[in-house]
Scaffold this motif. Structure first.
Motif, PDB file in Angstrom:
ATOM      1  N   VAL A   1       0.715  -0.846   0.017  1.00 29.76           N
ATOM      2  CA  VAL A   1      -0.229   0.517  -0.169  1.00 29.76           C
ATOM      3  C   VAL A   1       0.553   1.117   0.034  1.00 29.76           C
ATOM      4  N   PHE A   2       0.463   2.718  -0.880  1.00 28.49           N
ATOM      5  CA  PHE A   2       1.531   3.654  -0.633  1.00 28.49           C
ATOM      6  C   PHE A   2       0.659   4.717  -0.993  1.00 28.49           C
ATOM      7  N   PRO A   3       1.462   5.187  -1.185  1.00 28.13           N
ATOM      8  CA  PRO A   3       0.320   7.104  -0.597  1.00 28.13           C
ATOM      9  C   PRO A   3       0.655   7.415  -2.761  1.00 28.13           C
TER      10      PRO A   3
ATOM     11  N   THR B   1       3.784   8.185  -5.094  1.00 27.27           N
ATOM     12  CA  THR B   1       4.896   6.863  -4.976  1.00 27.27           C
ATOM     13  C   THR B   1       5.486   6.820  -6.584  1.00 27.27           C
TER      14      THR B   1
ATOM     15  N   ASP C   1      -6.895   2.535  -2.443  1.00 23.95           N
ATOM     16  CA  ASP C   1      -6.925   1.324  -1.438  1.00 23.95           C
ATOM     17  C   ASP C   1      -7.781   2.266  -0.302  1.00 23.95           C
TER      18      ASP C   1
ATOM     19  N   THR D   1      -9.651   1.263   2.443  1.00 18.84           N
ATOM     20  CA  THR D   1      -9.790   0.974   3.891  1.00 18.84           C
ATOM     21  C   THR D   1      -8.119  -0.198   3.799  1.00 18.84           C
ATOM     22  N   PRO D   2      -7.429   0.552   5.147  1.00 17.93           N
ATOM     23  CA  PRO D   2      -6.216  -0.112   5.611  1.00 17.93           C
ATOM     24  C   PRO D   2      -6.673  -1.332   5.148  1.00 17.93           C
TER      25      PRO D   2
ATOM     26  N   TRP E   1      -4.310   6.493  -0.366  1.00 15.85           N
ATOM     27  CA  TRP E   1      -3.542   5.606  -0.894  1.00 15.85           C
ATOM     28  C   TRP E   1      -3.860   5.186  -1.846  1.00 15.85           C
TER      29      TRP E   1
END
Lengths: 618, 618
Positions: free
Chosen positions: A452-454, A457, A538, A540-541, A558
């Motif tokens: 998962v990344f901003p 990136t 993304d 939801t975490p 994200w």
């Protein structure tokens, strides 16, 4: 006459031709005027003069010497192909033959060197500038106007006259009118009013047109000049069907003959206030205006626009992936038939690298909207799997045996989408090292796939996730970890990549990108596991937290990766003790997804049973 | 007179001074002639004119307006400090006030702007060139020759006259003669014969000399001109003791007064064939020769040389780490005393951020060869922990309470080494979010700490390993993940870093680098866990394979990270279920290492018991 003799004669003729023009060296790159990945036969001048047919290489002929630069993929092949010719092979890195290397070599071998010839139509502005820039004082004069192919190349293959086709909106998603408007808007950033588009996949994308002029890539040979109120398509007019002519007229796109692009600047820009945007890194020098007035150098806005797929493209691509998955499952089941590997059944016709390629291609060809392969299949058995860009030929083809790995990297062009998948398949017993390498590659694949990344990136910032596990064991691979994939276009599409080298292009939702780590043990085996992924928000975490609420105080959006490719990953080679629980969970979830997607599409009960078994919980 | 009134009066005087010189704007950067991290008071002109004392900020005064640019760390502090003054705060990014921003603002506020003043002694060549480069046509004239401080700054603090000290070879490891020779060799790459070294830590490293002129960094104010057969040290001659004078004479280093550097070019280079290497990115404009003849622009070779510590430096640093670990353990045990947090004991004198800083500093000061702190301690309790560069002041200091986190980032200068460590300490009960954030930071720290990677990998390629776990939960931090640490020199030392932004500097064995991921929840808490690491060769594959043999067919050398910092990591906040088995194993191994190193050095039985407990198997 033997091949080497033919080449020797061509070089002799070339030297005479050079002498008549005062040239002491001539440079043949592997590029064409459109600087794409595959070159139509018409422009394969480097192959014509040297006989070397690899995709990357630069040939230089001087009065006394001849040399061919190529990278490590082709060192051995080049030695073989050039044996007996005047050419020596110069081993170089992936930036084949930089201007510095060429000039240094020419200065070394030609004590009195003055005229250096090259074809300004197949070399970029940047290359031509670099040649002059790095040449100390004025000891060399560069001539871009001479092209020996026009004079000396007998039986030169013609350019294609195959018709251009319209890519329907149901697959393209965005009308060409709109794309032209967005391009006109984007070039305003650079204060440009017009742009000359020279890359074939950019033209195809912009106009929602496709063609068959280039190997494995559904594009057609053309230039596109976008002006504020209209556009001009330079192409062989034989290719323009009545339907396409009507379509283009409605789009406000005039057509002119391909060769007339020579005067695009004089015809449309010379006496206007308009500034045209050009990219010296991909524009051939012949089309670069003399004066710095009236043009601005900047990269095309299209790669960044095209990289983010619209909803229609994504929906279409998912459909193409279903079809490709069905073909792969049928193939894998066929390959696994006990009889398929039995020496009895194949005593007269054993399975070989080329025959499994043919079988897989035939299964893909049965799928609706199949248009061809997206690249030449890499089917490498055993030690051939360690050759990263291996392509089986009648000379190298070997039979499969019931042990070790078959590395199979393949993909197709469907009208609704382009696919790219690699599976490494255990054909029987494996060594411990083979199993360990397979597991390390799979761990790397999954670690990157679960990232998962901003938003924004870059791929360089994420690449190491695919290498972490194998680096612990001092293993690595010399290629990038992933690339974008086109929508019924180039299978390798920029600007983003997963790659150790710095690639600043930011990742955004809607982009496609492959994940394809590998391990290659020369003389023994190769492993690569590749899925094509879609970058999605993304919301939801996911991985560690299942509470379903966003942590407070965090900003920005994200992203995560969702697999588009639908095909089981062989679990038999895995060393379970090396896998982390979340890695096993990912694999199982992926297999549920594959099973649910493909099972309803399989009619043959044996195929269904195979899929159930191949996607069973690990 | 109140502070704001004093500032207002200074600005008024400045404007009169500017008017007399035809200047319509004057620029005050936060830099000095040596472009280091900390600026001696003598050069704090931006603070003098504006009153703003943050480490990063640029002030500009025009005839009608005054503004101060600073980055997010200082937005609130700047608003407070500048209240009532003519200065407005302009919020900007970490590249505080680019020339573009400054020029755009000046053009906006001064409709007729012509003369722009700045001090050529405290701005780099690159900055001065950029100012001119980006200014459209000739509407602005830049004047670098005027410095209002000379005329208007009453009570300006003097430059230090403190003596220079010799850093003995038993700590430096490499004689200065040798370093000078290596530098002379390295500059030949750029065809240079001489180099003017302007950065104070580079001069200190080269000559194995140290000083006390700069806050937290053991350097002295000087320039060093290295010529082919000698060198010239420009410094206040009062600082040169008899011992240092003898030492320099033996080294072939002449001394001249600091101010005489003005004529370094005329005195040593003007009429010679010698070409001097200069770095426009760190050289102040005042020292840049007019002509392009006789100098070559290139970055200093020293950072790359200095980054790889020699064996003596590493041995010394390990010794400093032992001492620092003892001080930390004594401190942590003291902090944990039941009575330390009791309101009874501290009813008159509660523990506060500043008092724990004082205690820790006192414990460090008891250690042999202690020379001071390596940076201002960050002791942030509770919500203050979320302020990344927090420094407690009498105004902000708060008492510790028996719950939540104390974030403690601190380090010392010992003559044998520089330390930098962050621990986040649970003072009592924690919230679930605090425990989760702590665990995510620890996971990131360990994932990067366990990385094995090829020699020459850059820090940007590895940085994500520290972020992977927290990104899964949409948490991140806005600072780099690690930096080099000097040998009794700057605590922040380049050229390598762990950082998302592209840092091409390759990592090699012998480099020091910190690992310091964090999570900061504004208004609530902050977590950071930092060890200083040494990059070492990884001779045997470690993490997954314990077979002790290298895989076949693999080339190149591999590196890993070894912790130099020796201090327990608080295990009480960890959520065990989130930890992978190899992460727990790393923590336990680290604690064994800490225990074995520090236990023999602790005399006090209570300290020993505390260490045993803090390093017990988790």
């Amino acid at each position: 006459m033997k091949k080497a003799e033919i080449i020797t004669q061509r070089v002799r003729n070339l030297r005479l031709w050079m002498f008549e023009r005062g040239l002491s060296a001539y440079i043949f790159p592997s590029t064409d005027p459109h600087m794409g990945e595959y070159v139509p036969d018409y422009w394969k001048a480097r192959e014509w003069i040297s006989g070397f047919n690899g995709s990357a290489g630069t040939a230089v002929v001087t009065m006394t010497r001849a040399a061919l630069w190529t990278d490590s993929r082709y060192w051995l092949a080049a030695e073989e192909q050039l044996a007996g010719t005047p050419f020596e092979v110069i081993r170089c890195g992936r930036n084949v033959a930089t201007p510095e290397e060429l000039i240094a070599w020419i200065r070394l071998v030609e004590t009195e060197s003055y005229g250096i010839g090259y074809d300004a139509w197949v070399n970029t502005v940047s290359f031509a500038l670099d040649l002059r820039w790095i040449t100390p004082n004025a000891s060399m004069v560069f001539q871009g106007k001479y092209n020996p192919c026009d004079d000396l190349w007998e039986d030169r293959p013609p350019l294609s006259t195959a018709p251009i086709e319209i890519q329907p909106l149901e697959f393209a998603g965005q009308p060409a009118e709109e794309k032209l408007q967005v391009i006109r808007h984007e070039i305003r950033r650079h204060d440009a009013d017009a742009i000359l588009i020279t890359q074939l996949d950019e033209i195809a994308w912009t106009l929602n047109l496709r063609g068959t002029d280039v190997h494995c890539t559904p594009v057609f040979v053309a230039y596109l000049l976008v002006l504020p109120d209209k556009a001009v398509l330079y192409t062989n007019l034989e290719k323009v069907t009545a339907e396409v002519a009507t379509y283009l007229r409605q789009l406000g796109v005039a057509t002119r003959n391909y060769e007339e692009v020579r005067s695009f600047y004089a015809d449309y820009l010379q006496d206007t206030e308009l500034r045209v945007q050009l990219d010296p890194d991909v524009l051939c020098e012949a089309l670069y205006p003399d004066s710095s007035q009236g043009h601005v150098d900047a990269p095309s806005p299209i790669p960044a626009l095209r990289a983010i797929k619209n909803e229609t493209e994504i929906r279409s691509l998912r459909n193409a992936m279903l079809k490709d998955g069905v073909a792969m499952v049928k193939f894998l089941k066929w390959l696994e038939l006990p009889s398929a590997m039995s020496s009895q059944r194949h005593s007269t016709l054993p399975l070989t690298e080329m025959s499994v390629d043919a079988k897989l291609t035939a299964l893909r060809a049965q799928q609706p909207l199949f248009r061809g392969l997206s690249f030449d299949t890499i089917a490498g058995y055993g030690a051939h799997g360690a050759i990263v860009h291996y392509e089986a030929t009648p000379e190298t083809d070997i039979p499969l045996e019931p042990h070790g790995f078959l590395l199979l990297d393949s993909g197709a062009q469907y009208q609704d989408g382009t696919t790219d998948i690699t599976r490494t398949i255990a054909l029987g017993p494996l060594t411990d090292e083979q199993r360990r390498d397979y597991t390390l590659v799979l761990k790397g694949h999954i670690r990157l796939a679960t990232a998962v990344f901003p938003d924004g990136t870059s791929g360089t910032q994420l690449d190491v996730l695919a290498r972490y596990a194998m680096w612990q064991e001092h293993k690595n691979y010399g290629h990038g970890t992933g690339h974008g994939v086109g929508s019924y276009l180039s299978v390798h599409e920029g600007p983003h990549q997963f790659r150790m080298n710095w690639m600043p292009a930011p990742l955004h939702a809607g982009m496609t990108i492959t994940i394809e780590p590998g391990i290659y043990i020369a003389g023994s085996h190769g492993v690569r596991i590749e899925n094509t992924m879609l970058i999605v928000p993304d919301d939801t975490p996911s991985a560690l937290s299942r509470e379903g609420k966003l942590p407070s105080g965090q900003n920005g959006s994200w992203l995560r990766l969702e697999p588009l490719t639908l095909c089981p990953i062989d679990t038999t080679p895995i060393i379970r003790e090396l896998m982390a629980p979340d890695e096993i969970a990912y694999l199982n979830n992926y297999h549920v997804r594959v099973r649910e997607a493909l099972l309803p599409l399989l009619d043959d009960e044996a195929d269904r049973q195979w899929l159930l078994q191949a996607t069973a919980e690990y």
